[in-house]
Motif scaffolding. Structure first.
Motif, PDB file in Angstrom:
ATOM      1  N   LEU A 180      -0.787  -0.757  33.719  1.00 56.04           N
ATOM      2  CA  LEU A 180      -1.717  -1.543  32.907  1.00 56.04           C
ATOM      3  C   LEU A 180      -2.857  -0.707  32.330  1.00 56.04           C
ATOM      4  N   THR A 181      -3.114   0.471  32.880  1.00 55.33           N
ATOM      5  CA  THR A 181      -4.163   1.309  32.299  1.00 55.33           C
ATOM      6  C   THR A 181      -3.791   1.772  30.894  1.00 55.33           C
ATOM      7  N   ASP A 182      -2.500   1.885  30.599  1.00 53.21           N
ATOM      8  CA  ASP A 182      -2.028   2.272  29.258  1.00 53.21           C
ATOM      9  C   ASP A 182      -0.588   1.761  29.127  1.00 53.21           C
ATOM     10  N   PRO A 183      -0.416   0.458  28.863  1.00 58.09           N
ATOM     11  CA  PRO A 183       0.914  -0.159  28.944  1.00 58.09           C
ATOM     12  C   PRO A 183       1.823   0.165  27.754  1.00 58.09           C
ATOM     13  N   THR A 184       2.246   1.421  27.688  1.00 54.85           N
ATOM     14  CA  THR A 184       3.158   1.857  26.636  1.00 54.85           C
ATOM     15  C   THR A 184       4.486   2.270  27.250  1.00 54.85           C
ATOM     16  N   LEU A 244       0.820  -1.201   0.000  1.00 54.58           N
ATOM     17  CA  LEU A 244       0.000   0.000   0.000  1.00 54.58           C
ATOM     18  C   LEU A 244       0.859   1.258   0.000  1.00 54.58           C
ATOM     19  N   PRO A 245       0.307   2.369  -0.496  1.00 55.81           N
ATOM     20  CA  PRO A 245       1.011   3.641  -0.364  1.00 55.81           C
ATOM     21  C   PRO A 245       1.088   4.066   1.088  1.00 55.81           C
ATOM     22  N   GLU A 246       1.992   4.962   1.403  1.00 56.63           N
ATOM     23  CA  GLU A 246       2.260   5.350   2.783  1.00 56.63           C
ATOM     24  C   GLU A 246       1.008   5.834   3.502  1.00 56.63           C
ATOM     25  N   TYR A 247       0.184   6.644   2.811  1.00 61.08           N
ATOM     26  CA  TYR A 247      -0.984   7.228   3.470  1.00 61.08           C
ATOM     27  C   TYR A 247      -2.012   6.177   3.889  1.00 61.08           C
ATOM     28  N   ALA A 248      -1.979   4.979   3.270  1.00 61.88           N
ATOM     29  CA  ALA A 248      -2.981   3.956   3.545  1.00 61.88           C
ATOM     30  C   ALA A 248      -2.546   2.977   4.627  1.00 61.88           C
ATOM     31  N   VAL A 249      -1.341   3.128   5.164  1.00 62.66           N
ATOM     32  CA  VAL A 249      -0.812   2.210   6.181  1.00 62.66           C
ATOM     33  C   VAL A 249      -1.027   2.812   7.569  1.00 62.66           C
ATOM     34  N   PRO A 250      -1.594   2.073   8.512  1.00 61.50           N
ATOM     35  CA  PRO A 250      -1.777   2.605   9.869  1.00 61.50           C
ATOM     36  C   PRO A 250      -0.448   2.979  10.507  1.00 61.50           C
ATOM     37  N   THR A 251      -0.466   4.015  11.326  1.00 62.19           N
ATOM     38  CA  THR A 251       0.746   4.374  12.057  1.00 62.19           C
ATOM     39  C   THR A 251       0.994   3.429  13.219  1.00 62.19           C
ATOM     40  N   ARG A 252      -0.073   2.772  13.711  1.00 63.57           N
ATOM     41  CA  ARG A 252       0.067   1.836  14.823  1.00 63.57           C
ATOM     42  C   ARG A 252      -0.863   0.658  14.624  1.00 63.57           C
ATOM     43  N   ALA A 256       0.756  -5.506  22.725  1.00 66.22           N
ATOM     44  CA  ALA A 256       0.738  -5.609  21.266  1.00 66.22           C
ATOM     45  C   ALA A 256       2.074  -6.085  20.725  1.00 66.22           C
ATOM     46  N   GLY A 257       3.145  -5.846  21.479  1.00 65.26           N
ATOM     47  CA  GLY A 257       4.466  -6.272  21.056  1.00 65.26           C
ATOM     48  C   GLY A 257       4.833  -7.676  21.492  1.00 65.26           C
ATOM     49  N   GLY A 258       3.877  -8.424  22.034  1.00 64.10           N
ATOM     50  CA  GLY A 258       4.136  -9.799  22.442  1.00 64.10           C
ATOM     51  C   GLY A 258       4.270  -9.992  23.932  1.00 64.10           C
ATOM     52  N   GLY A 259       4.006  -8.946  24.722  1.00 65.63           N
ATOM     53  CA  GLY A 259       4.131  -9.061  26.167  1.00 65.63           C
ATOM     54  C   GLY A 259       3.021  -9.904  26.779  1.00 65.63           C
ATOM     55  N   ASP A 260       3.284 -10.423  27.968  1.00 63.53           N
ATOM     56  CA  ASP A 260       2.298 -11.183  28.726  1.00 63.53           C
ATOM     57  C   ASP A 260       2.539 -10.921  30.209  1.00 63.53           C
ATOM     58  N   SER A 261       1.804 -11.618  31.080  1.00 63.57           N
ATOM     59  CA  SER A 261       1.898 -11.340  32.512  1.00 63.57           C
ATOM     60  C   SER A 261       3.286 -11.646  33.065  1.00 63.57           C
ATOM     61  N   VAL A 262       3.945 -12.662  32.521  1.00 64.34           N
ATOM     62  CA  VAL A 262       5.292 -12.996  32.999  1.00 64.34           C
ATOM     63  C   VAL A 262       6.283 -11.913  32.584  1.00 64.34           C
ATOM     64  N   ARG A 263       6.209 -11.506  31.339  1.00 65.32           N
ATOM     65  CA  ARG A 263       7.160 -10.509  30.840  1.00 65.32           C
ATOM     66  C   ARG A 263       6.959  -9.131  31.484  1.00 65.32           C
ATOM     67  N   VAL A 264       5.694  -8.778  31.771  1.00 64.15           N
ATOM     68  CA  VAL A 264       5.487  -7.472  32.381  1.00 64.15           C
ATOM     69  C   VAL A 264       6.091  -7.436  33.779  1.00 64.15           C
ATOM     70  N   MET A 265       5.988  -8.548  34.516  1.00 64.80           N
ATOM     71  CA  MET A 265       6.604  -8.587  35.843  1.00 64.80           C
ATOM     72  C   MET A 265       8.126  -8.516  35.731  1.00 64.80           C
ATOM     73  N   LYS A 266       8.687  -9.169  34.727  1.00 70.45           N
ATOM     74  CA  LYS A 266      10.129  -9.122  34.518  1.00 70.45           C
ATOM     75  C   LYS A 266      10.577  -7.709  34.186  1.00 70.45           C
ATOM     76  N   LEU A 267       9.814  -7.018  33.335  1.00 70.52           N
ATOM     77  CA  LEU A 267      10.171  -5.651  32.969  1.00 70.52           C
ATOM     78  C   LEU A 267      10.154  -4.732  34.185  1.00 70.52           C
ATOM     79  N   ARG A 314       5.291   5.189  21.822  1.00 70.14           N
ATOM     80  CA  ARG A 314       3.905   4.813  21.589  1.00 70.14           C
ATOM     81  C   ARG A 314       3.694   3.305  21.621  1.00 70.14           C
ATOM     82  N   ASP A 315       4.759   2.519  21.660  1.00 71.87           N
ATOM     83  CA  ASP A 315       4.623   1.064  21.578  1.00 71.87           C
ATOM     84  C   ASP A 315       3.805   0.519  22.744  1.00 71.87           C
ATOM     85  N   HIS A 316       2.916  -0.417  22.412  1.00 71.53           N
ATOM     86  CA  HIS A 316       2.027  -1.053  23.383  1.00 71.53           C
ATOM     87  C   HIS A 316       2.674  -2.369  23.816  1.00 71.53           C
ATOM     88  N   PHE A 317       2.826  -2.566  25.139  1.00 70.45           N
ATOM     89  CA  PHE A 317       3.563  -3.728  25.634  1.00 70.45           C
ATOM     90  C   PHE A 317       2.939  -5.043  25.189  1.00 70.45           C
TER      91      PHE A 317
END
Length: 505
Positions: free
Chosen positions: A474-478, A376-384, A445-456, A440-443
């Protein structure tokens, strides 16, 4: 040539009904192919016999005028079931087996069917939403119970209720159509496409069976052949090849699905020799119309948007699709997708995508964005892209866009700028095993889970002496949220508790 949705349809005889018109087609064209699909094929005479036998069982189980819910997978059997319900003098509504039991139960409660008719694969699953109503397995080989009136077919009234759609939202009422409505829409659809017995019409989505189903009835009442496509067995990435293989002559679809076909055609995929493309569900753009002229040379474009002849309405998650939404659904790691304008971006210039993954092969946002950029052209691709466990649905099973989580509002392009932000980005990447991260990255959405969030959070505590409050993160895990919370006061060095870890679930 483009035909408008305001073109008048043919007159409907006052006493004509879909069943009577179908009987006349069987008398003329009994040996012609009526329907074929992943589960087999039937001639018109065979389809008539199968639906007659099923109608006899329905008349024994429910009084004429009853509402009957159909819970079927995609296949030719669903065509016979729809006809059987009308022959039994009843009205049909669809239950989608892909919906959750709670959604199915809500549909049953809102529409009040007398019984549920299901194929063998879904008869067991139909018991719970049926909520005590009879469940009739259409594939049961046992003898049919004696009919209340074995020698007579119920009165076939043009004004009798023929079909129902579930209410569109909380507090709404089911939408019903009479036999007269169904016939009028079918004849209008067939007239606008000029359908003849030589035509082959694909049914590409479950919406083609829903409500008055002008594609289905328009083909059958014209003596044309239907081809039922199972979009899960034949994914969208290969459906254009399905149309070629089965020599489709007309293509009813939404502009969203058309855009996928145009992308595939531009990439070199063979295209069927169509004589008409019918678009409904949303207003086609000039680009859509130009694409039809370029890739389906010689095909008329029939626009049914805003017309009751349209049978290509949007499904549970197809509200206002863009090219990116269609292509995301075609990717093997994506089950459902929705692409919307980002409310935090300039109007018309930024998109945000939400998606779910079908199973263990998780969707990776970075990989999906590269995939979209290649097509797709650039304008048609989501930013996130945000990966969710499920997309929020309303009681009718349609996407509830108001309940999608709000995107993060960023004041710059999201690149970590301070030393703390860059170090936290490095920890983030170590935990998620990724190469780069933006604020802006969402934890999750990037493959995180309950184990990884505790590790982070433990890594942040060890490095900065700050106990990041897990509920607040967790209200906005970015990464932006993590950077803001990590700037708080130092905390005693204690491990996170089991209760805190459980709040990630």
């Amino acid at each position: 040539m483009t035909r408008n949705p305001t073109d008048p349809g043919p007159p409907v005889p006052s006493e004509e009904t879909p069943v009577r018109r179908f009987r006349a087609v069987v008398a003329r064209s009994g040996d012609r192919l009526a329907v074929h699909g992943p589960t087999g094929s039937w001639t018109y005479r065979e389809l008539d016999a199968v639906s007659d036998a099923l109608a006899t069982r329905l008349r024994a189980a429910a009084a004429p005028g009853a509402r009957i819910a159909l819970m079927y997978g995609p296949g030719i059997e669903l065509v016979a079931a729809v006809l059987a319900v009308l022959k039994a003098g009843s009205a049909y509504l669809l239950l989608d087996p892909q919906q959750s039991p709670a959604q199915l139960s809500a549909t049953v409660a809102a529409t009040g069917p007398a019984l549920v008719l299901a194929d063998a694969a879904h008869a067991g699953a139909a018991e719970r939403p049926a909520d005590g109503r009879p469940v009739l397995a259409a594939d049961d080989d046992g003898p049919a119970p004696p009919s209340r009136e074995p020698s007579r077919e119920p009165a076939d009234s043009p004004d009798a209720l023929a079909c129902l759609r579930p209410p569109g939202g909380a507090g709404g009422a089911p939408q019903g159509r009479t036999n007269r409505d169904v016939l009028a829409q079918a004849l209008r659809f067939a007239d606008r496409l000029g359908l003849t017995p030589e035509d082959r019409v694909p049914l590409l989505t479950r919406a083609a069976f829903d409500g008055p189903a002008p594609e289905l009835f328009g083909a059958l009442l014209s003596g044309a052949s239907l081809h039922v496509v199972n979009p899960r067995a034949a994914p969208q990435a290969t459906m254009l090849g399905e149309l070629v293989r089965h020599r489709a002559t007309v293509l009813p679809c939404t502009p969203a699905l058309l855009r996928l076909f145009l992308v595939q055609s531009a990439a070199g995929a063979p295209v069927p020799e169509l004589r008409a493309v019918v678009l409904g569900g949303e207003e086609p753009t000039e680009r859509d119309m130009a694409g039809v002229a370029q890739h389906f040379a010689g095909a008329d474009l029939v626009n049914t948007f805003g017309s009751e002849a349209s049978g290509t309405e949007s499904g549970p998650d197809e509200g206002a699709p863009a090219e990116a939404e269609v292509l995301l659904r075609a990717h093997p790691t994506v089950r459902h997708a929705a692409v919307l304008a980002d409310p935090d971006g300039p109007p018309g210039h930024r998109l945000i995508g939400y998606l779910t993954s079908p199973g263990p092969q998780a969707a990776a946002p970075e990989e999906l964005l590269r995939y979209l950029h290649s097509l797709l052209p650039e304008y048609a691709v989501p930013t996130r892209l945000v990966v969710l466990p499920r997309l929020p649905l309303d009681p009718a099973g349609r996407l509830d866009r108001a309940r999608l989580p709000a995107p993060v509002q960023a004041e710059h392009d999201g690149t970590p700028r301070t030393a703390r932000e860059r170090r936290l980005a490095a920890l983030w990447c170590e935990v998620l095993d990724c190469r780069t991260a933006t604020l802006r990255d969402h934890f999750f959405a990037g493959g995180g889970d309950s184990v990884r969030v505790m590790k982070l959070l433990e890594r942040v505590r060890t490095e900065y002496g700050v106990a990041v409050p897990l509920p607040a993160f967790l209200t906005d895990p970015t990464l932006a949220t993590l950077a803001r919370l990590a700037a708080g006061p130092a905390a005693p060095q204690r491990p996170y508790t089991t209760e805190e870890a459980g709040s990630c679930a």
